[in-house]
Design a protein around this motif. Structure first.
Motif, short mmCIF file in Angstrom:
data_model
loop_
_atom_site.label_atom_id
_atom_site.label_comp_id
_atom_site.label_asym_id
_atom_site.label_seq_id
_atom_site.Cartn_x
_atom_site.Cartn_y
_atom_site.Cartn_z
N SER A 44 0.83 -1.22 0.00
CA SER A 44 0.00 0.00 0.00
C SER A 44 0.86 1.26 0.00
O SER A 44 0.47 2.28 -0.57
N ALA A 45 2.04 1.19 0.59
CA ALA A 45 2.94 2.35 0.58
C ALA A 45 3.39 2.66 -0.84
O ALA A 45 3.62 3.82 -1.19
N LYS A 46 3.49 1.62 -1.68
CA LYS A 46 3.90 1.81 -3.08
C LYS A 46 2.72 2.17 -3.98
O LYS A 46 2.82 3.06 -4.82
N THR A 47 1.59 1.47 -3.79
CA THR A 47 0.47 1.64 -4.73
C THR A 47 -0.43 2.83 -4.40
O THR A 47 -1.13 3.32 -5.27
N ASP A 48 -0.45 3.25 -3.14
CA ASP A 48 -1.32 4.34 -2.69
C ASP A 48 -2.80 3.98 -2.88
O ASP A 48 -3.63 4.83 -3.12
N GLU A 49 -3.11 2.67 -2.76
CA GLU A 49 -4.48 2.17 -2.95
C GLU A 49 -5.03 1.63 -1.63
O GLU A 49 -4.37 0.83 -0.96
N LEU A 50 -6.24 2.04 -1.29
CA LEU A 50 -6.91 1.59 -0.07
C LEU A 50 -7.09 0.07 -0.05
O LEU A 50 -6.99 -0.56 1.00
N SER A 51 -7.32 -0.52 -1.21
CA SER A 51 -7.53 -1.97 -1.29
C SER A 51 -6.28 -2.77 -0.90
O SER A 51 -6.37 -3.98 -0.67
N ASP A 52 -5.13 -2.13 -0.82
CA ASP A 52 -3.87 -2.80 -0.47
C ASP A 52 -3.49 -2.64 0.99
O ASP A 52 -2.36 -2.95 1.38
N THR A 53 -4.41 -2.13 1.81
CA THR A 53 -4.10 -1.92 3.22
C THR A 53 -5.29 -2.34 4.09
O THR A 53 -6.32 -2.76 3.58
N VAL A 54 -5.14 -2.20 5.38
CA VAL A 54 -6.24 -2.44 6.32
C VAL A 54 -6.94 -1.10 6.51
O VAL A 54 -6.34 -0.12 6.95
N ASP A 55 -8.20 -1.05 6.16
CA ASP A 55 -8.98 0.18 6.21
C ASP A 55 -9.39 0.50 7.65
O ASP A 55 -10.11 -0.27 8.28
N TYR A 56 -8.96 1.63 8.16
CA TYR A 56 -9.30 1.97 9.55
C TYR A 56 -10.77 2.30 9.70
O TYR A 56 -11.32 2.23 10.81
N VAL A 57 -11.46 2.64 8.62
CA VAL A 57 -12.92 2.82 8.68
C VAL A 57 -13.57 1.47 8.99
O VAL A 57 -14.50 1.39 9.79
N PHE A 58 -13.08 0.42 8.37
CA PHE A 58 -13.55 -0.94 8.66
C PHE A 58 -13.31 -1.30 10.12
O PHE A 58 -14.18 -1.84 10.80
N LEU A 59 -12.11 -1.01 10.63
CA LEU A 59 -11.78 -1.33 12.02
C LEU A 59 -12.72 -0.61 12.99
O LEU A 59 -13.23 -1.21 13.94
N ASN A 60 -12.97 0.66 12.75
CA ASN A 60 -13.88 1.44 13.59
C ASN A 60 -15.29 0.86 13.54
O ASN A 60 -15.97 0.76 14.57
N LYS A 61 -15.73 0.45 12.36
CA LYS A 61 -17.06 -0.14 12.18
C LYS A 61 -17.21 -1.42 12.99
O LYS A 61 -18.22 -1.63 13.68
N VAL A 62 -16.21 -2.29 12.94
CA VAL A 62 -16.24 -3.54 13.70
C VAL A 62 -16.36 -3.24 15.20
O VAL A 62 -17.18 -3.83 15.90
N VAL A 63 -15.55 -2.32 15.69
CA VAL A 63 -15.59 -1.96 17.10
C VAL A 63 -16.98 -1.47 17.49
O VAL A 63 -17.57 -1.93 18.46
N ARG A 64 -17.53 -0.55 16.73
CA ARG A 64 -18.85 0.03 17.05
C ARG A 64 -19.95 -1.03 17.01
O ARG A 64 -20.82 -1.05 17.88
N GLU A 65 -19.91 -1.91 16.02
CA GLU A 65 -20.94 -2.95 15.93
C GLU A 65 -20.85 -3.95 17.08
O GLU A 65 -21.87 -4.34 17.65
#
Length: 123
Positions: A41-62
């Motif tokens: 993800s550091a090379k590609t600059d693409e969200l699909s190549d990393t762990v999305d912190y929006v996803f992490l926050n969503k899991v915690v809230r749910e």
């Protein structure tokens, strides 16, 4: 490898062993740290190549929205979801804190902390 942290997620939830705790609810703080390979993800600059912190926050809230007697149970559910829904995560640590717990004395918060690593599949 790299680390992604989502810190001081503030939620209002209904956890506790006492009936009043689950009825009136209280404030919680959740801190999450995940380890993953961030080189791509550091090379590609693409969200699909990393762990999305929006996803992490969503899991915690749910998971915090589902009442439990023990904070350990909530933390384990958070970890289970992260590992089952994001294959990039190799290790995760979650801290769940109850702010102003109903115990004697002047206590700011009580915290439980759990860490798990992804289990390697053997052939």
């Amino acid at each position: 490898m790299g680390i992604i942290k989502v810190e001081n997620i503030r939620v209002f939830a209904h956890h506790g062993c006492l009936p009043e705790e689950t009825k009136i609810g209280s404030d919680y703080r959740v801190d999450l740290e995940v380890k993953a390979n961030l080189k791509t993800s550091a090379k590609t600059d693409e969200l699909s190549d990393t762990v999305d912190y929006v996803f992490l926050n969503k899991v915690v809230r749910e998971e915090m929205a589902q009442p439990s007697k023990l904070l350990e149970t909530v933390a384990k559910r958070i970890l289970n979801r992260i590992f089952s829904e994001d294959q990039m995560v190799s290790k995760a640590t979650v801290s769940v804190s109850k702010v102003n717990p109903p115990i004697a004395g002047d206590v700011e918060m009580v915290t439980i902390k759990m860490t798990e690593k992804r289990k390697k599949h053997t052939k």
